[in-house]
Design an enzyme around this catalytic site. Structure first.
Site, PDB file in Angstrom:
ATOM      1  N   HIS A 125      13.256   5.119   2.325  1.00  0.00           N
ATOM      2  CA  HIS A 125      13.805   5.861   1.193  1.00  0.00           C
ATOM      3  C   HIS A 125      15.183   5.261   0.888  1.00  0.00           C
ATOM      4  O   HIS A 125      15.807   4.683   1.769  1.00  0.00           O
ATOM      5  CB  HIS A 125      13.930   7.316   1.673  1.00  0.00           C
ATOM      6  CG  HIS A 125      14.397   8.301   0.680  1.00  0.00           C
ATOM      7  ND1 HIS A 125      15.723   8.506   0.407  1.00  0.00           N
ATOM      8  CD2 HIS A 125      13.709   9.173  -0.078  1.00  0.00           C
ATOM      9  CE1 HIS A 125      15.823   9.465  -0.493  1.00  0.00           C
ATOM     10  NE2 HIS A 125      14.624   9.884  -0.810  1.00  0.00           N
ATOM     11  N   ASP A 205      15.053   8.208  10.638  1.00  0.00           N
ATOM     12  CA  ASP A 205      15.160   9.145   9.521  1.00  0.00           C
ATOM     13  C   ASP A 205      13.984  10.110   9.657  1.00  0.00           C
ATOM     14  O   ASP A 205      12.830   9.739   9.407  1.00  0.00           O
ATOM     15  CB  ASP A 205      15.110   8.353   8.213  1.00  0.00           C
ATOM     16  CG  ASP A 205      14.981   9.241   6.987  1.00  0.00           C
ATOM     17  OD1 ASP A 205      14.781  10.453   7.130  1.00  0.00           O
ATOM     18  OD2 ASP A 205      15.062   8.692   5.869  1.00  0.00           O
ATOM     19  N   GLN A 208      11.072  13.567   6.781  1.00  0.00           N
ATOM     20  CA  GLN A 208       9.676  13.943   6.490  1.00  0.00           C
ATOM     21  C   GLN A 208       8.878  14.198   7.761  1.00  0.00           C
ATOM     22  O   GLN A 208       7.684  14.491   7.679  1.00  0.00           O
ATOM     23  CB  GLN A 208       8.992  12.821   5.686  1.00  0.00           C
ATOM     24  CG  GLN A 208       9.667  12.476   4.378  1.00  0.00           C
ATOM     25  CD  GLN A 208       9.537  13.577   3.324  1.00  0.00           C
ATOM     26  OE1 GLN A 208       8.707  14.486   3.444  1.00  0.00           O
ATOM     27  NE2 GLN A 208      10.362  13.506   2.296  1.00  0.00           N
ATOM     28  N   LYS A 231      13.918  20.649   3.796  1.00  0.00           N
ATOM     29  CA  LYS A 231      12.518  20.221   3.837  1.00  0.00           C
ATOM     30  C   LYS A 231      11.740  20.981   4.914  1.00  0.00           C
ATOM     31  O   LYS A 231      10.548  20.791   5.074  1.00  0.00           O
ATOM     32  CB  LYS A 231      12.428  18.716   4.085  1.00  0.00           C
ATOM     33  CG  LYS A 231      12.953  17.898   2.894  1.00  0.00           C
ATOM     34  CD  LYS A 231      12.575  16.451   3.029  1.00  0.00           C
ATOM     35  CE  LYS A 231      13.443  15.521   2.217  1.00  0.00           C
ATOM     36  NZ  LYS A 231      13.094  15.425   0.811  1.00  0.00           N
ATOM     37  N   CYS A 373      12.349   7.847  -4.942  1.00  0.00           N
ATOM     38  CA  CYS A 373      13.564   7.281  -4.311  1.00  0.00           C
ATOM     39  C   CYS A 373      13.182   6.241  -3.256  1.00  0.00           C
ATOM     40  O   CYS A 373      13.823   6.144  -2.201  1.00  0.00           O
ATOM     41  CB  CYS A 373      14.450   8.367  -3.705  1.00  0.00           C
ATOM     42  SG  CYS A 373      14.921   9.620  -4.873  1.00  0.00           S
TER      43      CYS A 373
HETATM   44  N1  ALA Z   1      13.160  12.413  -0.512  1.00  0.00           N
HETATM   45  C1  ALA Z   1      12.655  13.416  -1.366  1.00  0.00           C
HETATM   46  C2  ALA Z   1      11.263  13.127  -1.851  1.00  0.00           C
HETATM   47  O1  ALA Z   1      10.565  12.377  -1.243  1.00  0.00           O
HETATM   48  C3  ALA Z   1      13.578  13.821  -2.428  1.00  0.00           C
HETATM   49  O2  ALA Z   1      10.851  13.660  -2.848  1.00  0.00           O
END
Ligand code: ALA
Length: 415
Positions: A125, A205, A208, A231, A373
């Site tokens: 990202h 990171d 997610q 998240k 992104c």
């Molecule tokens: N990183 C976030 C996305 O994947 C904003 O939407």
């Protein structure tokens, strides 16, 4: 892979799911961007302002003490949640992005010199690319990139080659645990072992990953781990940087201001102990406190059950597309790694993802369309962007069916 047994009750926890969007019930499938918040988190923020609002670490009065205790309790909760050794290894930030910038500008400025290298992957990202580019420009270092293959799997042979060849020069490897644009789950434990064999520290990171997989930083043995509260059903504006204590001790402060100091004179300032050395100024107190409620909420549902629920929805969508001649003709999944989180990124013929997303929105369906992104990921496939459905624990099989119907309607409009 199975639907969470308490799905009805879970949905009732999220007031926003009762919202109508353009006259249709909201179907929220943009959870990789941000998750919705359960009542438990919303009420925790309200309780803080109604009963506890005060600045932390500063006052001797009752409310300040109460707010400080609640704030520090979250630090302990995060420590346990990600398996860190000590709460002193947990730094609160504004989010994943700030956590990475913090490491780049403290660890990076201390350890990375002209001629050195930072190694990242092609699937990062922007927040795990640009801070390193800035650092490399500042110190004269080079950013190297490990590519991924047609499925969206990291090319591990290239990773091996780079660390074998440049071990002396690589000062940090920064990798996503789970890709936001492809869903790929990287084999981070193995990669960290290989990096550590060459004494190269690793930052993960986890933006997610933390909401979808049990994460144990001690087992992973990563040096740094970052994620965002929003998240994982928590508030925006709060994130976590985990770092091994030895690094936090060694790293210089990130920002100067109140709370991060031990004493200040015009001649010399000495700094507070870790982790406070990295928390200058009044933080997002209510956000940190509400993160505890979010983590409690996730623990009460069980991360494994959450993951199984989300994967069941992903499989349902994949199978529905495969079984449907029209969708099969136009839908091209982007990111088909063997190890994947519940993210379905795809193109729909030559229909621009923004156009498709707008039609779906008219049906009350929220997906993200665009480059997420992660422009280098889109460049890899030679596309401007994808549509992305990303699942959370409150999504249902009926919502997956609605998305399938929605995709047919998009095709009818454009094809
Ligand atoms: N990183 C976030 C996305 O994947 C904003 O939407």
């Amino acid at each position: 892979m199975s639907i969470h047994p308490n799905i009805k009750k879970i949905r009732a926890d999220f007031p926003i799911l009762e919202t109508s969007v353009r006259g249709k019930p909201l179907i929220y499938l943009d959870n990789a961007a941000t998750t919705q918040k359960p009542r438990q988190v919303i009420e925790r923020i309200q309780k803080y302002y109604q009963e506890e609002n005060a600045n932390i670490h500063r006052g001797v009065h009752y409310l300040s003490e109460r707010a400080t205790i609640a704030y520090e309790n979250t630090r302990k909760k995060v420590q346990k949640f990600i398996g860190a050794e000590s709460p002193k290894e947990i730094v609160f930030t504004r989010g994943t992005t700030e956590g990475i910038n913090l490491v780049a500008q403290t660890f990076g400025r201390l350890r990375v010199k002209a001629g050195d290298q930072i190694l990242i992957s092609e699937m990062e990202h922007h927040s795990n690319i640009v801070p390193w580019q800035l650092l490399c420009e500042q110190v004269g270092a080079t950013l190297n990139v490990i590519p991924f293959d047609f499925k969206g799997e990291l090319m591990e042979a290239e990773f091996d080659r780079q660390i074998e060849r440049y071990a002396e020069n690589i000062k940090l490897i920064a990798l996503t645990h789970v890709s936001n644009a492809l869903g790929t789950i990287n084999p981070v434990e193995r990669l960290i072992q290989k990096a550590h064999a060459e004494e190269i520290p690793v930052l993960l990171d986890g933006a997610q990953a933390v909401p979808h997989l049990p994460v144990d930083v001690k087992k992973l043995d990563c040096d740094f781990y970052v994620f965002s509260a929003h998240k994982i059903y928590g508030p925006t504006g709060v994130g976590v940087l985990y770092a091994k204590k030895q690094w936090l001790e060694e790293m210089p402060p990130y920002q100067g201001g109140g709370d991060m100091i031990s004493s200040v004179t015009f001649k010399k300032t000495t700094y507070n102990e870790v982790p406070y050395k990295f928390e200058a100024g009044t933080p997002n107190i209510e956000g940190v406190i509400a993160l505890e409620a979010a983590l409690d909420y996730v623990s009460s549902l069980g991360l494994e059950k959450i993951a199984a629920h989300e994967m069941a929805l992903l499989k349902q969508l994949e199978q529905a597309v495969q079984a449907d001649a029209k969708l099969k003709e136009f839908v091209r999944p982007v990111g088909t790694a063997k190890e994947k989180a519940a993210v379905y990124s795809f193109t729909l013929g030559d229909i621009h993802p923004h156009d498709a997303g707008t039609i779906l929105d008219r049906m009350g369906i929220a997906v993200r369309g665009g480059h997420h992104c992660a422009q280098p990921v889109m460049d890899h496939f030679g596309i401007p962007g994808t549509l992305r459905a990303s699942f959370a624990v409150y999504n249902t099989p009926e919502e997956v069916n609605a998305l399938v119907t929605g995709l047919h309607q998009v095709l009818e409009v454009f094809k």
